[in-house]
Structure formats: C-alpha cells, structure tokens
Motif scaffolding. Sequence first.
Motif, PDB file in Angstrom:
ATOM      1  N   THR A  11       7.177  18.144  28.807  1.00 45.10           N
ATOM      2  CA  THR A  11       7.670  16.585  29.235  1.00 45.10           C
ATOM      3  C   THR A  11       8.792  15.930  27.901  1.00 45.10           C
ATOM      4  O   THR A  11       9.659  15.607  28.567  1.00 45.10           O
ATOM      5  N   PHE A  12       8.189  15.806  27.161  1.00 41.84           N
ATOM      6  CA  PHE A  12       8.935  14.727  26.410  1.00 41.84           C
ATOM      7  C   PHE A  12      10.699  15.958  25.965  1.00 41.84           C
ATOM      8  O   PHE A  12      11.928  15.715  26.465  1.00 41.84           O
ATOM      9  N   ARG A  13      10.323  16.994  25.920  1.00 41.15           N
ATOM     10  CA  ARG A  13      11.827  17.405  25.303  1.00 41.15           C
ATOM     11  C   ARG A  13      12.799  17.463  26.644  1.00 41.15           C
ATOM     12  O   ARG A  13      13.719  17.680  26.631  1.00 41.15           O
ATOM     13  N   ARG A  14      12.011  18.216  28.123  1.00 44.55           N
ATOM     14  CA  ARG A  14      12.689  17.777  29.528  1.00 44.55           C
ATOM     15  C   ARG A  14      13.146  16.519  29.730  1.00 44.55           C
ATOM     16  O   ARG A  14      14.513  16.361  29.936  1.00 44.55           O
ATOM     17  N   GLY A  15      12.470  15.087  29.143  1.00 45.04           N
ATOM     18  CA  GLY A  15      12.682  14.342  29.154  1.00 45.04           C
ATOM     19  C   GLY A  15      13.903  13.863  28.695  1.00 45.04           C
ATOM     20  O   GLY A  15      15.142  12.395  29.074  1.00 45.04           O
ATOM     21  N   ILE A  16      13.973  13.406  27.072  1.00 45.15           N
ATOM     22  CA  ILE A  16      14.669  13.225  26.237  1.00 45.15           C
ATOM     23  C   ILE A  16      16.279  14.214  26.478  1.00 45.15           C
ATOM     24  O   ILE A  16      17.717  13.282  25.934  1.00 45.15           O
ATOM     25  N   ASN A  17      16.259  14.855  26.704  1.00 43.37           N
ATOM     26  CA  ASN A  17      16.980  16.115  26.671  1.00 43.37           C
ATOM     27  C   ASN A  17      18.266  15.291  28.499  1.00 43.37           C
ATOM     28  O   ASN A  17      19.566  15.512  28.492  1.00 43.37           O
ATOM     29  N   LEU A  23      22.281  13.389  26.286  1.00 39.55           N
ATOM     30  CA  LEU A  23      23.422  14.033  27.679  1.00 39.55           C
ATOM     31  C   LEU A  23      24.766  13.364  27.637  1.00 39.55           C
ATOM     32  O   LEU A  23      25.686  14.536  26.865  1.00 39.55           O
ATOM     33  N   PHE A  24      24.948  12.827  27.050  1.00 33.59           N
ATOM     34  CA  PHE A  24      26.471  12.147  27.090  1.00 33.59           C
ATOM     35  C   PHE A  24      27.080  12.275  26.098  1.00 33.59           C
ATOM     36  O   PHE A  24      28.380  12.588  25.523  1.00 33.59           O
ATOM     37  N   ALA A  25      26.457  12.888  24.584  1.00 33.36           N
ATOM     38  CA  ALA A  25      26.724  12.498  23.194  1.00 33.36           C
ATOM     39  C   ALA A  25      27.093  14.444  23.151  1.00 33.36           C
ATOM     40  O   ALA A  25      26.950  14.375  22.106  1.00 33.36           O
ATOM     41  N   GLY A  26      26.106  15.248  24.453  1.00 33.50           N
ATOM     42  CA  GLY A  26      26.212  16.830  23.349  1.00 33.50           C
ATOM     43  C   GLY A  26      25.009  17.067  22.345  1.00 33.50           C
ATOM     44  O   GLY A  26      25.209  18.802  22.129  1.00 33.50           O
ATOM     45  N   ILE A  27      24.294  15.867  22.691  1.00 35.67           N
ATOM     46  CA  ILE A  27      22.820  15.907  21.433  1.00 35.67           C
ATOM     47  C   ILE A  27      21.532  16.563  22.835  1.00 35.67           C
ATOM     48  O   ILE A  27      21.531  16.126  23.627  1.00 35.67           O
ATOM     49  N   LYS A  28      20.998  17.966  21.839  1.00 36.28           N
ATOM     50  CA  LYS A  28      20.387  18.567  22.023  1.00 36.28           C
ATOM     51  C   LYS A  28      18.593  19.002  21.885  1.00 36.28           C
ATOM     52  O   LYS A  28      19.390  19.223  20.941  1.00 36.28           O
ATOM     53  N   VAL A  29      17.751  18.478  22.481  1.00 37.56           N
ATOM     54  CA  VAL A  29      16.135  19.301  21.745  1.00 37.56           C
ATOM     55  C   VAL A  29      15.940  20.631  22.020  1.00 37.56           C
ATOM     56  O   VAL A  29      15.455  20.741  23.712  1.00 37.56           O
ATOM     57  N   LEU A  30      15.921  21.575  21.663  1.00 38.25           N
ATOM     58  CA  LEU A  30      16.612  22.626  21.347  1.00 38.25           C
ATOM     59  C   LEU A  30      14.309  22.829  21.475  1.00 38.25           C
ATOM     60  O   LEU A  30      14.163  23.990  22.072  1.00 38.25           O
ATOM     61  N   ALA A  31      13.787  22.100  21.195  1.00 36.73           N
ATOM     62  CA  ALA A  31      12.606  22.644  20.640  1.00 36.73           C
ATOM     63  C   ALA A  31      11.567  21.234  19.947  1.00 36.73           C
ATOM     64  O   ALA A  31      11.868  20.839  18.767  1.00 36.73           O
ATOM     65  N   VAL A  32      10.254  21.681  20.939  1.00 32.40           N
ATOM     66  CA  VAL A  32       9.175  21.002  19.363  1.00 32.40           C
ATOM     67  C   VAL A  32       7.846  21.089  19.944  1.00 32.40           C
ATOM     68  O   VAL A  32       7.734  22.088  21.344  1.00 32.40           O
TER      69      VAL A  32
END
Length: 166
Positions: A11-17, A23-32
Amino acid sequence: MARKRTLTAATFRRGINLWPPFLFAGIKVLAVDDDFRTAKVRLRLGRLNRNWVGTHFGGSIFAMTDPFWMLLVMQNLGSDYYVWDSAAEIDFVSPGRGDIVADFVLTDDRLAEIRELTADGGKALVWFDTEVLAADGSVVARVRKQVYVRPKPERTARAEPVGTAV
C-alpha cells in the motif's frame, strides 16, 4: 509493546508512487519489503527533472532519498516512538545522465543501537548513509540523513518497574 503496523509495504509503495512530488519528478519506489527493512528507489532522467546541462536536477536526487530512513525506522520501532527527520547532507559526486537508484537497508544492529540509545527515555540522533548509483555502479551522490528518535512518554512510564510504597 508497540501496536501492529496498519500500513502495508505494498500500500505504501503504490501510494507514494502516485504522490505528485515523486510522480512528476520521475521517482519510482521499485520495492519495499514487507518488514519495512529494505527499499529500492529509481529516478529516471526526463524533461521534468533535467537541469541546464542535461543531467539530473540535484533536488530530484535528494528527493528520491528523503523519506525512506525515517519511514523504515518508524515502521520497525512502532507507535511507541517519535521518529522525525532531523538533518541531511548531500554530496554530488558525478553527473547522473541516466536512470539512478538508491537502496536502503535497515539492519537488526541499527535497530538495536537505536533501542539502546533511547532505553532511558532520551532522544537519539542517528545518521544513515545512502549512495545513489548510476546503472554502471558509479556513485552519483552520497546522502546522509539524521533521524531523531525518542520513546513516547507513555512507553517510558510503562517500561519502568512498579515499586513498593514506603
């Protein structure tokens, strides 16, 4: 005893992405990991995070590392502790020209150190180091984050032994 986590890693990973600053900076959490002990974050080079010379904007590099040490510590210590970011440092080592990644690993030893430092109810200011790496493994930046940790007063009161009245 700390309350169980209500936030799942997925849930955290989906939400923060979906969070606009990521989102607009191109940052993606690949895994937690489910135990919130590790996280992996990627920053893609794009039009919205490229600086004047065509490399990653420094603010985006810092942003990709910003919340993770605090989050990992908070999720592992539970609700009996206050956990805040306290300070940060970044050293830009080489230009980031493509995708860059940062890995965060919170060890049992670091958690034990924090618990020991705060056992008397006092605060701990703990530094964590992260290297931001290019695809070839070269270091783009070194980031240090200081996390403030203090047991909540009610935790300290519960932990004190009950004495007998004289």
